[in-house]
Design an enzyme around this catalytic site. Structure first.
Site, PDB file in Angstrom:
ATOM      1  N   ASP A 310      54.169  36.311  51.356  1.00  0.00           N
ATOM      2  CA  ASP A 310      53.288  36.674  50.139  1.00  0.00           C
ATOM      3  C   ASP A 310      53.879  35.765  48.971  1.00  0.00           C
ATOM      4  OD1 ASP A 310      52.558  37.888  47.744  1.00  0.00           O
ATOM      5  OD2 ASP A 310      53.458  39.925  48.307  1.00  0.00           O
ATOM      6  N   ASP A 456      41.850  49.608  44.399  1.00  0.00           N
ATOM      7  CA  ASP A 456      43.283  48.966  44.876  1.00  0.00           C
ATOM      8  C   ASP A 456      44.175  50.272  44.842  1.00  0.00           C
ATOM      9  OD1 ASP A 456      45.257  47.336  44.974  1.00  0.00           O
ATOM     10  OD2 ASP A 456      44.148  45.772  43.745  1.00  0.00           O
ATOM     11  N   ASP A 569      46.485  45.141  52.886  1.00  0.00           N
ATOM     12  CA  ASP A 569      47.029  43.978  51.900  1.00  0.00           C
ATOM     13  C   ASP A 569      48.526  43.983  52.302  1.00  0.00           C
ATOM     14  OD1 ASP A 569      47.291  42.094  49.807  1.00  0.00           O
ATOM     15  OD2 ASP A 569      47.430  43.752  48.254  1.00  0.00           O
ATOM     16  N   ASP A 645      46.020  35.699  46.133  1.00  0.00           N
ATOM     17  CA  ASP A 645      46.038  35.736  44.883  1.00  0.00           C
ATOM     18  C   ASP A 645      45.978  34.493  44.219  1.00  0.00           C
ATOM     19  OD1 ASP A 645      46.486  38.318  45.272  1.00  0.00           O
ATOM     20  OD2 ASP A 645      48.744  38.101  44.978  1.00  0.00           O
ATOM     21  N   HIS A 703      37.335  39.856  42.514  1.00  0.00           N
ATOM     22  CA  HIS A 703      38.564  40.641  42.267  1.00  0.00           C
ATOM     23  C   HIS A 703      39.425  40.101  41.255  1.00  0.00           C
ATOM     24  CE1 HIS A 703      41.715  43.214  43.388  1.00  0.00           C
ATOM     25  NE2 HIS A 703      42.402  42.245  43.754  1.00  0.00           N
TER      26      HIS A 703
HETATM   27  C1  NOJ Z   1      48.124  41.755  46.224  1.00  0.00           C
HETATM   28  C2  NOJ Z   1      46.760  41.318  46.605  1.00  0.00           C
HETATM   29  O1  NOJ Z   1      46.850  39.983  46.988  1.00  0.00           O
HETATM   30  C3  NOJ Z   1      45.924  41.833  45.288  1.00  0.00           C
HETATM   31  O2  NOJ Z   1      44.657  41.312  45.726  1.00  0.00           O
HETATM   32  C4  NOJ Z   1      46.253  43.255  45.152  1.00  0.00           C
HETATM   33  O3  NOJ Z   1      45.215  43.406  43.845  1.00  0.00           O
HETATM   34  C5  NOJ Z   1      47.629  43.538  44.758  1.00  0.00           C
HETATM   35  N1  NOJ Z   1      48.185  43.011  45.993  1.00  0.00           N
HETATM   36  C6  NOJ Z   1      47.699  44.918  44.395  1.00  0.00           C
HETATM   37  O4  NOJ Z   1      47.293  45.794  45.637  1.00  0.00           O
END
Ligand code: NOJ
Length: 970
Positions: A310, A456, A569, A645, A703
């Protein structure tokens, strides 16, 4: 997204980021959170070995030929530890090479659950034997494997052509399992105390005092070292007790990175091997990296890293690891394609070098004209922290064949439910039920199609997944039902970290059943993630997966309904408090395996168990939809993936293309990037361009981060909403083509989104293109990804071919680089001459509303006046297609007639959809047009001909889309 380093309170992340975004501070990855090769003990150890000094010898006298495999021993002449080499010639032009320890101290991890079946093997034959070498014939394609005894090496040939050499650079490494030195030091004489130092001076680069040894001297030195090892006992008899060749290297039995110490109870266990690929200058694949499609050489920098992580604010154009890993590397030249599949789920690094790197085209040309120049060659070296060496060489020879071969090994892309190919509206977070209703209404009011609204982490009660926040989402079922009434769906997030809370049923069940990953000391492994203290179900345990799947039953996931789907996720897994934001490598999984052995598999298992849960809740009838951030080889069988992200920057928009293309080469066809960019706020131009690009990528979801401004398309004014609307409508009109493409991919293993070179393999001008691509075979997309663009340069490949602009119908002769002027509404897209693309052009609210809509066929004629295409149709959501409830139609144009017939007689499916229009691009004006349905009747069709553009439009043939018929131009 990950927490900032050392921060133990994830809830501050949005605050920190919000301030950063507000102040316009450039936030970028903190590289110090992630290891370089130098900081990763095994990578450093392996990379410091010098090529050309392999200590391995093949014991040809141990060679045995079995019914379908061959085996022989290799021995490290320094340590005397014997390895077992196994070879298979697999059906369909593949070779498998497996190297393990002959007598390991303990079993070593072998990757389960990735291969869909043990691939059937061909008979092998010994086709030659000479002093010091042996040759094997590997099945009907005429491949031969030449095994050289000393140093051990394997050359794979077809006819006289050398395709690939294994260990040609002598970089085979197999750190055998051993006991820790102090536990048997009484057995080890002091004469071996400095063994590692001595070996290092023989094999490592830059020996501190001596100049590089000559070959002869090196060999002598090896003997000395071997003798020293011999002095310590007879290691070949008791290999597991051999003092380590690398055991004294710092970091071998314990490794510290930042504040984390990895206890490494098994000591050094890494494996590595090199592959030389003569004739290849272009290599691709090994996602996930934010880099060009064509991989770079890694000399002078870090290798590409495969370790699911991550990475907060990832940077572009570098080899750092990201959320997913597929250890599949492609090599392509104008003559052939092949791929190396390195089946290992531990942390892995891949070094790439080439003898042409850095040479300009002119330089290469000069070499060529001077009658020399080396044959171009790429060398690839794989290094993994543990496990065994298990490699598949996929020998193509065409790119299509390589893709098929990989599909037979790891499975093909699951056929997505039709809705999931529509548009997805997401943000972190839609606040409450009223917000969801307002967003839904916004799409309706602005006549923007949308299939899915996403929730989310804030939707759950205190980040307790499988629950709903009682204040914000008190009536989930009613919310879902109202979406269903509007023919839309919802996706909720279910992450694999579980809040440690004795009042939370999911946690107490997992804890009580002993289903969590364990620490090295046997307690439940806990880390810090969104909910605060969290534990991690051990998805590698089939019982845990079974339990997890059962959680998606409607009565266990309360408030869920059949139009609710799932987003997994943080499944790398992300552990804010862990080393490199992930799980400690010495954590323990089912069967006693260390996390180190299987790290890259964790995300795949989460995805697998969730998809299984959705199938099960429907009694096995409905196809699942699950989006996962982490992945491994085989994840394509469970659903979609995305690039994590990204940021609202033009560079991130641009890189979404090569990233998804490299996913596609690794079997993951259902790929997308956050439309608009996750971090930061896009300006209107970037947002519109991103919608236009996203509409032409397989997984199409907007998103955004919690702290970004709201960005539903209508918030930017009518003009913007209209531009976004046009992109959405293009997507929906082309859904029959997308759906058919996914079906074809599901059946064949060929990717949906393809690099140009897959379709034009002999044309080197396509080899490094990553700003345009093909959707299946017929459409070529070149989205606008530059700010202020007034035009794009589109490479239209194919000698003697033609391409039609999908918007203007203008015909262009290939090959050429075409300058296409663009405005804000332009979405450069071309249909290849010789293809038929089915569309449903009526604008609707969602895919479900398109059910039964009529079709238009766009027939783009080749210069020879022919065209061909397909349409796949079923109910869009069930597994009925697997039992024959589908239609697979073929449309062919030749000799002035367009005919419709079945492409697969095994299928039948009744539909009320009919053929509304046929548009033939590149057609002359006929005198008349006759429709001949299968019942033998005949009627005239009305038509219009646009002579300037050579477009013939046939009005209302009116035949059923599943019927056989012919349309004859006279
Ligand atoms: C990380 C994810 O990549 C993102 O898309 C999400 O909005 C956040 N976590 C919160 O869940």
């Amino acid at each position: 997204m990950a927490a900032a380093p050392g921060r133990r309170r994830p809830l501050r992340a949005p605050l920190f980021l919000g301030v950063a975004l507000f102040l316009g501070v450039a936030v970028a990855v903190d590289r110090s959170n992630f290891k370089t090769c130098e900081q990763s003990g095994f990578c450093r150890r392996q990379r410091s070995l010098q090529p050309g000094r392999s200590p391995y010898r093949a014991l040809l006298e141990s060679f045995q030929l079995g019914a379908d495999s061959a085996r022989l021993q290799l021995v490290n002449e320094v340590t005397k530890v014997p390895l077992l080499l196994e070879l298979w010639g697999l059906q369909g032009n593949m070779t498998r090479i497996r190297i393990k320890e002959l007598n390991p101290l303990r079993p070593r991890f072998e990757v389960p659950d990735v291969l869909v079946a043990e691939p059937p093997a061909e008979r092998l034959e010994v086709s030659g034997r000479e002093e010091g070498s042996l040759e094997l014939a590997l099945g009907p394609a005429g491949h031969r494997l030449l095994l050289t005894e000393k140093p051990f090496r394997m050359d794979l040939l077809q006819g006289r052509e050398l395709l690939c050499s294994v260990n040609a650079r002598g970089l085979l490494v197999f750190e055998h399992l051993r006991r820790r030195r102090d536990s048997f030091s009484d057995k080890v004489s002091s004469s071996v105390g400095s063994l590692w130092e001595r070996i290092k001076s023989l094999f490592h680069r830059d020996p501190p005092t001596e100049p590089p040894a000559e070959e002869g001297a090196a060999a002598e030195g090896q003997e000395e070292a071997a003798a020293a090892a011999d002095d310590a006992g007879d290691p070949s008899e008791k290999p597991t007790e051999t003092p380590a060749d690398t055991a004294d290297e710092p970091g071998s039995w314990e490794e510290t990175f930042k504040t984390h110490t990895d206890s490494k109870p098994n000591g050094p266990t890494s494996v590595g091997l090199d592959f030389s690929l003569p004739g290849f200058e272009h290599v691709y694949g090994i996602p996930e990296h934010a880099d060009n499609l064509r991989l770079r050489t890694t000399e002078g920098g870090d290798p590409y890293r495969l370790y699911n992580l991550d990475v907060f604010q990832y940077e572009l154009y570098n080899p750092m690891a990201l959320y997913g890993s597929v250890p599949l590397l492609w090599a392509h030249s104008a003559r052939r394609s092949l791929a190396i599949f390195w089946l290992n789920a531990a942390e892995t690094w891949v070094d790439i070098s080439s003898n042409t790197a850095g040479k300009t085209l002119f330089g290469k040309l000069l070499d060529y004209m001077q009658g020399g120049g080396e044959t171009p060659q790429t060398d690839v070296r794989w290094m993994s922290e543990s496990g065994i060496i298990d490699v598949f060489l996929l020998l193509g020879p065409s790119p299509q064949a390589v893709a098929r071969q990989y599909g037979t090994l790891t499975g093909t892309q699951a056929l997505p439910p039709l809705f999931s190919l529509g548009y997805h509206q997401s943000r972190w977070n839609y606040q409450d039920e009223a917000d969801v209703a307002a967003v839904e209404q916004g799409f309706s009011e602005h006549a923007l199609p949308c299939d899915v609204i996403w929730l989310d982490i804030e939707h759950a009660d205190g980040k307790r997944y499988f629950t709903w926040d009682p204040t914000k989402f008190p009536q989930p079922r009613a919310m879902l039902e109202s979406l269903a009434a509007r023919k839309r769906k919802m996706v909720s997030i279910v992450d694999p970290h579980i809040k440690v809370d004795s009042g939370f049923r999911v946690h107490t069940e997992l804890r009580d059943r002993g289903f969590y990953v364990k620490t090295k000391d046997g307690g439940d492994y806990e880390g810090w993630c969104w909910p605060g203290s969290a534990a991690y179900p051990d998805f590698t345990n089939p019982e845990v997966r079974d339990w997890w799947a059962s959680m998606f039953a409607y009565d266990r996931y309360e408030g869920s309904t059949e139009n609710l789907f799932t987003w997994n996720d943080m499944n790398e897994p992300s552990v804010f408090s862990g080393p490199e934001v992930t799980m400690h490598k010495d954590a323990i999984h089912h069967g006693g395996w260390e996390h180190r052995d299987l790290h890259n598999l964790y995300g795949l298992y989460v995805h697998m168990a969730t998809a299984e849960g959705q199938i099960r809740r429907s009694g096995g009838k409905s196809r699942p939809f699950v989006l996962s951030r982490a992945f491994f080889a085989g994840s394509q069988r469970y659903g979609a993936v995305w690039t994590g992200d990204n940021s609202a920057e033009w560079g991130h928009l641009r890189i979404s293309i090569p990233m998804c293309l490299s996913f596609a080469l690794a079997g993951l066809s259902f790929c997308g990037a956050d439309v608009g960019g996750f971090f930061k706020n896009p300006d209107v131009e970037l947002l519109v361009r991103w919608y236009q690009a996203g509409a032409l990528q397989p997984f199409f979801r907007a998103h955004a981060h919690l702290d970004t401004a709201r960005r539903e398309p209508w918030l930017f004014g009518e003009d913007t909403a209209a531009l976004v609307g046009a992109a959405l409508r293009l997507r929906y009109a082309l859904l029959p083509y997308w759906y058919t493409a996914f079906y074809r991919s599901h059946r064949s293993g060929l990717p949906v989104m393809r690099p140009l070179w897959m379709e034009f393999p002999e044309d080197p001008s396509t080899f490094a293109v990553d700003d345009q691509y093909l959707i299946d075979q017929a459409l070529l997309a070149h989205p606008v990804t530059e700010p202020g663009a007034r035009g794009v340069q589109v490479l239209l490949p194919g000698q003697g071919e033609v391409w039609f602009d999908v918007t203007s119908y203008q015909k262009h002769v290939a090959p050429q680089t075409l300058y296409v002027p663009v405005t804000m509404s332009s979405i450069p897209l071309f249909q290849r001459g010789g293809t038929v693309v089915p569309r449903q052009d009526r604008p609707r609210r969602s895919t479900e509303c398109m059910h039964g809509d009529p079709f238009t066929l766009y027939v783009a004629l080749s210069p020879q006046g022919t065209a061909e295409g397909e349409l796949f149709l079923d109910d869009g959501h069930s597994f009925g297609y697997a039992a024959g409830r589908f239609l697979h139609r073929r449309f062919r144009f030749a000799g002035g007639s367009l005919t419709a017939s079945s492409a697969d007689p095994r299928g039948s499916f009744s539909t009320r959809s009919w053929l509304e229009r046929v548009v033939i691009l590149g057609a002359g004006k006929p005198a008349s047009v006759l429709l001949r349905p299968a019942n033998g009747s005949e009627s005239q069709l009305e038509f219009q001909h646009d002579a300037e553009r050579s477009v013939l439009a046939l009005r209302k043939p009116g035949v059923g889309i599943g019927d056989d018929w012919a349309i004859v131009l006279r």
